[in-house]
Design a protein around this motif. Sequence first.
Motif, PDB file in Angstrom:
ATOM      1  N   VAL A  32     -10.941  -6.855  -7.996  1.00 35.81           N
ATOM      2  CA  VAL A  32     -10.391  -6.231  -9.285  1.00 35.81           C
ATOM      3  C   VAL A  32     -11.778  -6.380 -10.555  1.00 35.81           C
ATOM      4  CG1 VAL A  32      -8.833  -6.329 -11.253  1.00 35.81           C
ATOM      5  CG2 VAL A  32      -8.249  -7.048  -8.851  1.00 35.81           C
ATOM      6  N   ALA A  33     -12.211  -7.420 -10.648  1.00 35.65           N
ATOM      7  CA  ALA A  33     -13.355  -7.443 -11.985  1.00 35.65           C
ATOM      8  C   ALA A  33     -14.056  -8.690 -11.394  1.00 35.65           C
ATOM      9  CB  ALA A  33     -12.672  -7.371 -13.255  1.00 35.65           C
ATOM     10  N   ALA A  34     -15.090  -8.699 -12.062  1.00 40.86           N
ATOM     11  CA  ALA A  34     -16.042  -9.771 -11.783  1.00 40.86           C
ATOM     12  C   ALA A  34     -17.015  -9.867 -12.816  1.00 40.86           C
ATOM     13  CB  ALA A  34     -16.912  -9.895 -10.304  1.00 40.86           C
ATOM     14  N   ILE A  35     -17.794 -10.936 -12.921  1.00 36.96           N
ATOM     15  CA  ILE A  35     -18.997 -11.426 -13.910  1.00 36.96           C
ATOM     16  C   ILE A  35     -20.018 -11.972 -13.101  1.00 36.96           C
ATOM     17  CG2 ILE A  35     -19.804 -12.546 -15.685  1.00 36.96           C
ATOM     18  CD1 ILE A  35     -17.190 -12.494 -17.148  1.00 36.96           C
ATOM     19  N   TYR A  36     -21.144 -11.384 -13.095  1.00 35.15           N
ATOM     20  CA  TYR A  36     -22.243 -12.004 -12.530  1.00 35.15           C
ATOM     21  C   TYR A  36     -23.084 -12.630 -13.513  1.00 35.15           C
ATOM     22  CZ  TYR A  36     -26.729 -12.740 -10.264  1.00 35.15           C
ATOM     23  OH  TYR A  36     -27.995 -13.249  -9.577  1.00 35.15           O
ATOM     24  N   SER A  37     -23.433 -14.123 -13.395  1.00 30.99           N
ATOM     25  CA  SER A  37     -23.572 -14.869 -14.684  1.00 30.99           C
ATOM     26  C   SER A  37     -24.963 -14.399 -14.990  1.00 30.99           C
ATOM     27  CB  SER A  37     -23.597 -16.303 -14.531  1.00 30.99           C
ATOM     28  OG  SER A  37     -24.666 -16.647 -13.309  1.00 30.99           O
ATOM     29  N   ALA A  38     -25.949 -14.342 -14.206  1.00 30.42           N
ATOM     30  CA  ALA A  38     -27.341 -13.982 -14.621  1.00 30.42           C
ATOM     31  C   ALA A  38     -27.635 -12.837 -15.604  1.00 30.42           C
ATOM     32  CB  ALA A  38     -28.304 -13.860 -13.256  1.00 30.42           C
ATOM     33  N   THR A  39     -26.972 -12.031 -15.170  1.00 32.38           N
ATOM     34  CA  THR A  39     -27.150 -10.785 -16.126  1.00 32.38           C
ATOM     35  C   THR A  39     -25.912 -10.345 -17.118  1.00 32.38           C
ATOM     36  OG1 THR A  39     -26.144  -9.314 -14.529  1.00 32.38           O
ATOM     37  CG2 THR A  39     -28.593  -9.524 -14.290  1.00 32.38           C
ATOM     38  N   GLY A  40     -24.534 -10.923 -16.884  1.00 30.31           N
ATOM     39  CA  GLY A  40     -23.610 -10.450 -17.615  1.00 30.31           C
ATOM     40  C   GLY A  40     -22.839  -9.376 -17.179  1.00 30.31           C
ATOM     41  N   PHE A  41     -23.511  -8.801 -16.097  1.00 29.67           N
ATOM     42  CA  PHE A  41     -22.901  -7.623 -15.813  1.00 29.67           C
ATOM     43  C   PHE A  41     -21.263  -7.863 -15.021  1.00 29.67           C
ATOM     44  CE2 PHE A  41     -22.709  -3.448 -13.815  1.00 29.67           C
ATOM     45  CZ  PHE A  41     -22.349  -3.437 -12.351  1.00 29.67           C
ATOM     46  N   LEU A  53     -22.931 -16.321  -3.411  1.00 26.45           N
ATOM     47  CA  LEU A  53     -23.466 -15.726  -2.023  1.00 26.45           C
ATOM     48  C   LEU A  53     -23.407 -14.177  -2.399  1.00 26.45           C
ATOM     49  CD1 LEU A  53     -20.904 -17.254   0.431  1.00 26.45           C
ATOM     50  CD2 LEU A  53     -23.272 -17.780  -0.089  1.00 26.45           C
ATOM     51  N   GLY A  54     -23.417 -13.572  -3.533  1.00 26.39           N
ATOM     52  CA  GLY A  54     -23.748 -12.376  -3.726  1.00 26.39           C
ATOM     53  C   GLY A  54     -24.341 -12.159  -5.557  1.00 26.39           C
ATOM     54  N   ALA A  55     -24.354 -10.863  -5.836  1.00 23.74           N
ATOM     55  CA  ALA A  55     -24.964 -10.634  -7.053  1.00 23.74           C
ATOM     56  C   ALA A  55     -24.640  -9.189  -7.678  1.00 23.74           C
ATOM     57  CB  ALA A  55     -26.521 -11.001  -7.213  1.00 23.74           C
ATOM     58  N   GLY A  56     -24.882  -9.060  -8.836  1.00 23.18           N
ATOM     59  CA  GLY A  56     -24.327  -7.839  -9.453  1.00 23.18           C
ATOM     60  C   GLY A  56     -23.297  -7.261  -9.003  1.00 23.18           C
ATOM     61  N   SER A  57     -23.187  -6.016  -8.505  1.00 23.04           N
ATOM     62  CA  SER A  57     -22.083  -5.214  -8.101  1.00 23.04           C
ATOM     63  C   SER A  57     -21.310  -5.831  -6.876  1.00 23.04           C
ATOM     64  CB  SER A  57     -22.311  -3.670  -7.742  1.00 23.04           C
ATOM     65  OG  SER A  57     -23.416  -3.480  -6.736  1.00 23.04           O
ATOM     66  N   TRP A  58     -21.995  -6.799  -6.008  1.00 16.79           N
ATOM     67  CA  TRP A  58     -21.573  -7.372  -4.861  1.00 16.79           C
ATOM     68  C   TRP A  58     -20.617  -8.528  -5.180  1.00 16.79           C
ATOM     69  CZ3 TRP A  58     -22.356  -4.701  -0.563  1.00 16.79           C
ATOM     70  CH2 TRP A  58     -23.494  -3.765  -0.358  1.00 16.79           C
ATOM     71  N   CYS A  59     -20.700  -8.721  -6.485  1.00 15.91           N
ATOM     72  CA  CYS A  59     -19.693  -9.787  -6.812  1.00 15.91           C
ATOM     73  C   CYS A  59     -18.251  -9.236  -6.821  1.00 15.91           C
ATOM     74  CB  CYS A  59     -19.802 -10.098  -8.302  1.00 15.91           C
ATOM     75  SG  CYS A  59     -21.266 -10.999  -8.740  1.00 15.91           S
ATOM     76  N   LEU A  60     -17.954  -7.938  -6.679  1.00 15.81           N
ATOM     77  CA  LEU A  60     -16.617  -7.450  -6.102  1.00 15.81           C
ATOM     78  C   LEU A  60     -16.168  -7.510  -4.748  1.00 15.81           C
ATOM     79  CD1 LEU A  60     -16.176  -4.130  -8.224  1.00 15.81           C
ATOM     80  CD2 LEU A  60     -14.984  -6.418  -8.565  1.00 15.81           C
ATOM     81  N   ARG A  61     -17.017  -8.218  -3.985  1.00 11.33           N
ATOM     82  CA  ARG A  61     -16.940  -8.369  -2.396  1.00 11.33           C
ATOM     83  C   ARG A  61     -16.543  -9.743  -2.441  1.00 11.33           C
ATOM     84  NH1 ARG A  61     -16.745  -3.212  -2.537  1.00 11.33           N
ATOM     85  NH2 ARG A  61     -18.397  -2.052  -2.173  1.00 11.33           N
ATOM     86  N   SER A  62     -15.678 -10.143  -1.697  1.00 12.70           N
ATOM     87  CA  SER A  62     -15.082 -11.169  -1.365  1.00 12.70           C
ATOM     88  C   SER A  62     -15.854 -12.208  -0.643  1.00 12.70           C
ATOM     89  CB  SER A  62     -13.752 -11.152  -0.363  1.00 12.70           C
ATOM     90  OG  SER A  62     -14.004 -10.748   0.883  1.00 12.70           O
ATOM     91  N   TYR A  63     -17.110 -11.561   0.144  1.00 11.60           N
ATOM     92  CA  TYR A  63     -17.937 -12.554   1.018  1.00 11.60           C
ATOM     93  C   TYR A  63     -19.052 -13.004  -0.183  1.00 11.60           C
ATOM     94  CZ  TYR A  63     -20.433  -7.863   1.180  1.00 11.60           C
ATOM     95  OH  TYR A  63     -20.798  -6.549   0.762  1.00 11.60           O
ATOM     96  N   ALA A  64     -18.956 -12.661  -1.554  1.00 12.68           N
ATOM     97  CA  ALA A  64     -19.688 -13.275  -2.622  1.00 12.68           C
ATOM     98  C   ALA A  64     -19.297 -14.492  -2.756  1.00 12.68           C
ATOM     99  CB  ALA A  64     -20.111 -12.288  -3.758  1.00 12.68           C
ATOM    100  N   TYR A  65     -18.154 -15.355  -2.325  1.00  9.03           N
ATOM    101  CA  TYR A  65     -17.606 -16.075  -2.897  1.00  9.03           C
ATOM    102  C   TYR A  65     -17.263 -17.379  -1.714  1.00  9.03           C
ATOM    103  CZ  TYR A  65     -16.782 -13.276  -6.917  1.00  9.03           C
ATOM    104  OH  TYR A  65     -17.029 -12.224  -8.037  1.00  9.03           O
TER     105      TYR A  65
END
Length: 126
Positions: free
Chosen positions: A48-57, A101-113
Motif C-alpha cells: 500500500v505504502a512504504a518509506i525508504y529510510s536512506a532517502t525518505g522516498f 532486502l529492497g530499496a526505493g520503489s522496491w519497498c512496495l514489494r513484499s520480498y523487500a521485507y
Amino acid sequence: QVQLVESGGGSVQAGGSLRLSCVASGYTYSNYCMGWFRRAPGKEREGVAAIYSATGFTPYADSAKGRFTISQDNAKKTLYLQMNSLKPDDTAMYYCAAGTLGAGSWCLRSYAYNYWGQGTQVTVSS
C-alpha cells in the motif's frame, strides 16, 4: 528480536478515516524499508505504502495515492498510515513490515521485507 505491533484498525463507513500505527522494537538497521501491506479475502497481498529510510522516498500503490499518507516518528519508533476517504475496497487485513532486502520503489514489494507484524483488520462498509 524484531517485533512489529500494529494497532488502529476498526470498522468505518465509506468516506471515513482511520490511522494505523506500528510500533517497532529490536530494529537497529540503518538503511531499510518500512511499509504497509494489505490482504483482502481471496486476493493477493498488496503493498500500500512504504518509506525508504536512506532517502525518505515514499512510494504508494495507485489505489492509495491521494487518500493514504505514510509517516514515521523515529523517536517513537512508530510507523503510521493515515487513511482518508476510505472505500469498501479498502477492507482488508493490514500488515506492517520492516526489511533490508529492497530499496526505493522496491519497498512496495513484499520480498523487500524480513519482518512482519500480525496485522490489524480494517473494514469499510458502504
